[in-house]
Design an enzyme around this catalytic site. Structure first.
Site, PDB file in Angstrom:
ATOM      1  CG  HIS A  24      -7.829  -7.985  -2.390  1.00  0.00           C
ATOM      2  ND1 HIS A  24      -8.751  -8.676  -2.612  1.00  0.00           N
ATOM      3  CD2 HIS A  24      -7.992  -6.957  -3.186  1.00  0.00           C
ATOM      4  CE1 HIS A  24      -9.434  -8.654  -3.731  1.00  0.00           C
ATOM      5  NE2 HIS A  24      -9.018  -7.476  -4.210  1.00  0.00           N
ATOM      6  CG  ASP A 122      -8.565 -12.220  -1.217  1.00  0.00           C
ATOM      7  OD1 ASP A 122      -7.829 -11.246  -1.063  1.00  0.00           O
ATOM      8  OD2 ASP A 122      -9.380 -12.023  -1.960  1.00  0.00           O
TER       9      ASP A 122
HETATM   10  C1  LIG Z   1     -11.083  -3.944  -2.405  1.00  0.00           C
HETATM   11  C2  LIG Z   1     -10.973  -4.005  -3.883  1.00  0.00           C
HETATM   12  O1  LIG Z   1      -9.546  -3.768  -4.343  1.00  0.00           O
HETATM   13  C3  LIG Z   1      -9.239  -2.608  -5.233  1.00  0.00           C
HETATM   14  O2  LIG Z   1      -8.898  -1.657  -4.170  1.00  0.00           O
HETATM   15  P1  LIG Z   1      -8.187  -0.284  -4.355  1.00  0.00           P
HETATM   16  O3  LIG Z   1      -6.710  -0.141  -3.687  1.00  0.00           O
HETATM   17  O4  LIG Z   1      -8.540   0.196  -5.916  1.00  0.00           O
HETATM   18  O5  LIG Z   1      -9.392   0.553  -3.830  1.00  0.00           O
HETATM   19  P2  LIG Z   1      -9.825   0.668  -2.350  1.00  0.00           P
HETATM   20  O6  LIG Z   1     -10.591  -0.740  -1.889  1.00  0.00           O
HETATM   21  O7  LIG Z   1     -10.581   2.020  -2.132  1.00  0.00           O
HETATM   22  O8  LIG Z   1      -8.567   0.681  -1.413  1.00  0.00           O
HETATM   23  C4  LIG Z   1      -7.566   1.729  -1.640  1.00  0.00           C
HETATM   24  C5  LIG Z   1      -7.013   1.783  -0.025  1.00  0.00           C
HETATM   25  O9  LIG Z   1      -5.651   2.470  -0.119  1.00  0.00           O
HETATM   26  C6  LIG Z   1      -5.751   3.800   0.512  1.00  0.00           C
HETATM   27  N1  LIG Z   1      -5.118   4.812  -0.129  1.00  0.00           N
HETATM   28  C7  LIG Z   1      -5.386   4.882  -1.364  1.00  0.00           C
HETATM   29  C8  LIG Z   1      -4.546   5.883  -2.110  1.00  0.00           C
HETATM   30  C9  LIG Z   1      -3.450   6.792  -1.319  1.00  0.00           C
HETATM   31  O10 LIG Z   1      -2.922   7.829  -1.826  1.00  0.00           O
HETATM   32  N2  LIG Z   1      -3.434   6.595   0.013  1.00  0.00           N
HETATM   33  C10 LIG Z   1      -4.257   5.604   0.608  1.00  0.00           C
HETATM   34  O11 LIG Z   1      -4.038   5.435   1.650  1.00  0.00           O
HETATM   35  C11 LIG Z   1      -7.157   4.068   0.803  1.00  0.00           C
HETATM   36  O12 LIG Z   1      -7.361   4.773   2.117  1.00  0.00           O
HETATM   37  C12 LIG Z   1      -7.790   2.684   0.998  1.00  0.00           C
HETATM   38  O13 LIG Z   1      -7.937   2.233   2.218  1.00  0.00           O
HETATM   39  C13 LIG Z   1     -10.259  -2.385  -6.133  1.00  0.00           C
HETATM   40  O14 LIG Z   1     -10.596  -0.946  -6.038  1.00  0.00           O
HETATM   41  C14 LIG Z   1     -11.708  -2.806  -5.884  1.00  0.00           C
HETATM   42  O15 LIG Z   1     -12.585  -1.971  -6.580  1.00  0.00           O
HETATM   43  C15 LIG Z   1     -11.861  -2.782  -4.220  1.00  0.00           C
HETATM   44  O16 LIG Z   1     -13.113  -2.967  -3.960  1.00  0.00           O
END
Ligand SMILES: C[C@@H]1O[C@H](OP(=O)(O)OP(=O)(O)OC[C@H]2O[C@@H](n3ccc(=O)[nH]c3=O)[C@H](O)[C@@H]2O)[C@H](O)[C@H](O)[C@H]1O
Length: 475
Positions: A24, A122
């Site tokens: 978020h 939010d």
């Molecule tokens: C909105 C909501 O919040 C949560 O977000 P969550 O962090 O799990 O997953 P992403 O929305 O993919 O957000 C993850 C974000 O972290 C970044 N990343 C992740 C792992 C890493 O090693 N490095 C990175 O840069 C990735 O690029 C993305 O932008 C819930 O899942 C929900 O399902 C989702 O729709």
């Protein structure tokens, strides 16, 4: 309190107040940069640790974006250092919501002293809309997740008064009765329990659906990370359900930034050694915590597939820095050279942008879903909670990837189902349709000009929206 009409040219002050999850916080921060880029002032509010964990503000925007740190109050049962969902186990999240509610007094004081033009918040702060209305501040719910997930909860009245007759997992395994069109979107049993919990009052004192219903009911408009070019039918349904404008801000495709960090240098060197489109990138977001068995089957499935892989293996939330994920004995040795297990935060966007990556095994969090399709990668879906199951259904229905087959009862999966899915999506001729469809999807998800137009429309709304004080409204 007099009513104020914003002159077109005046500089707005917009306060951004995301929930304490990085899935978020990041979209709120990205949207803040777009608003600041158009010459307006941003106050970005979160806890001290989350503010410190934000990506760097681009130099040309530093004077427009103020970062406001509001500490969380102490809450019984919440570990001391916990300030985001990634810091704790899932069972502590209601305590984090209770602590989040404790930010009300300081945020209210800031709003009273600064009287911004807008506040975007939010799903969680049910208490915030009345504070903003009393101060004559325009207020909007910024929905960082897609339209179909929000539509699953029904109208804000249903969300607030709990009149939702759906009480068991089975009730969420079919589309809601208020969806007037044909859809395959529904949860599997092992996903639906999350929804049952979301509609029930939890240790924070309120249910998630109550919180979401109250912020919607108190908002003048809903902004949402969605676009008309993809599943727009759900945007129309949201306007009918909530009887207020639902304005897509587009998919906000993040821009791939320069990265000279040592991490990226070593990751890039490894990827450069692999053949084009040969690597499956594996990452499950910042919140989900697969079980040890699930991680084992995933590891052995990656090994069995014979496909090169880059696995961003984040520690499960809340187990602390010293916790080590136990992988199958000898696994890392056996896959050396073909598989990379990266045990800290990975530069996901940079990795997805590399030519060697040919598919994305993802939990289908909304940001990851978007990022995979920006680069035209077919998605191999392994959903766990929240909206991920519905997003995975869309992957299968639109055929730009597939779901890893799982037991309907408990969601368990096997190394063979992981391996077979990877080979089908990446190598087998039958999987060519997935690869072609995903590439076609990048024409929407990766179309920067399209999504910039959505941002322009969103900011025009902010600039032209008439601020009506609560006194005027009640006349
Ligand atoms: C909105 C909501 O919040 C949560 O977000 P969550 O962090 O799990 O997953 P992403 O929305 O993919 O957000 C993850 C974000 O972290 C970044 N990343 C992740 C792992 C890493 O090693 N490095 C990175 O840069 C990735 O690029 C993305 O932008 C819930 O899942 C929900 O399902 C989702 O729709």
């Amino acid at each position: 309190m007099e009513s104020r009409t914003m002159a077109k040219t005046s500089k707005l002050h917009v306060v951004m107040f995301p929930w304490l999850g990085f899935g978020h916080i990041i979209p709120f921060f990205e949207l803040s940069k777009f608003i600041a880029h158009r010459g307006h002032k941003i106050s970005f509010v979160s806890t001290p640790r989350n503010i410190d964990r934000l990506p760097k503000i681009p130099p040309h925007l530093i004077s427009s974006i103020t970062l406001l740190k509001i500490p969380l109050p102490k809450v019984e049962g919440l570990p001391e250092s916990a300030e985001a969902t990634m810091d704790i186990k899932n069972e502590y999240i209601p305590h984090l919501k209770k602590a989040f509610d404790g930010m009300e007094a300081e945020l209210t004081c800031f709003l009273e002293n600064s009287l911004p033009d807008w506040i975007l918040y939010d799903f969680a702060p049910y208490w915030l809309p009345p504070v903003a209305a009393r101060l004559g501040i325009s207020r909007a719910y910024f929905r960082v997740i897609n339209a179909w997930f929000l539509a699953f909860f029904g109208s804000s009245e249903t969300m607030i008064n709990g009149s939702d007759e759906r009480k068991s997992a089975e009730d969420f395994m079919i589309p809601p009765k208020w969806v007037p069109f044909e859809t395959k979107l529904a949860y599997r049993r092992y996903e639906a329990n999350w929804l049952v919990r979301a509609t029930q009052t939890n240790d924070s004192g309120f249910s998630d659906s109550y919180r979401g219903g109250k912020v919607i009911d108190g908002s003048e408009v809903i902004f949402i990370r969605h676009c008309n070019e993809f599943e727009s039918i759900w945007l129309k349904l949201l306007e009918e359900l909530h009887k207020r404008p639902v304005i897509p801000v587009g998919l906000m495709p993040p821009q791939v930034e320069e990265d000279n960090s040592q991490s990226w240098v070593s990751i890039k060197a490894w990827l450069d050694d692999q053949n084009e489109l040969s690597v499956v990138y594996v990452a499950l977001g910042s919140e989900v915590s697969p079980s040890q068995d699930q991680l084992h089957e995933l590891a052995l499935g990656l090994e069995l597939s014979g496909v090169p892989f880059f696995w961003a293996l984040r520690k499960p939330s809340g187990f602390g820095e010293s916790y080590e994920v136990v992988l199958p004995v000898g696994f890392e040795e056996r896959v050396k050279g073909r598989g990379m297990v990266w045990k800290s935060w990975a530069p996901q966007l940079k990795i997805l942008s590399h030519d060697s990556v040919g598919a994305f095994l993802t939990h289908c969090g909304w940001s990851s879903f978007i990022e995979g399709l920006i680069f035209g990668h077919p998605l191999i879906a392994l959903p766990f909670q929240v909206d991920q199951g519905l997003n995975a259904r869309i992957v299968a229905d639109k055929q730009f990837g597939m779901e890893i087959p799982r037991s309907d009862e408990d969601g368990s999966f096997t190394r063979n189902s992981v391996s077979d899915s990877i080979k089908l999506v990446m190598i087998n001729f039958e999987g060519k349709k997935f690869r072609d469809n995903a590439k076609e999807m990048s024409g929407i998800f990766g179309d920067k000009r399209l999504h910039d137009r959505y941002i322009d429309n969103f900011i025009n709304f902010l600039e032209n929206h008439r601020i009506i004080s609560s006194a005027t409204e009640s006349e």
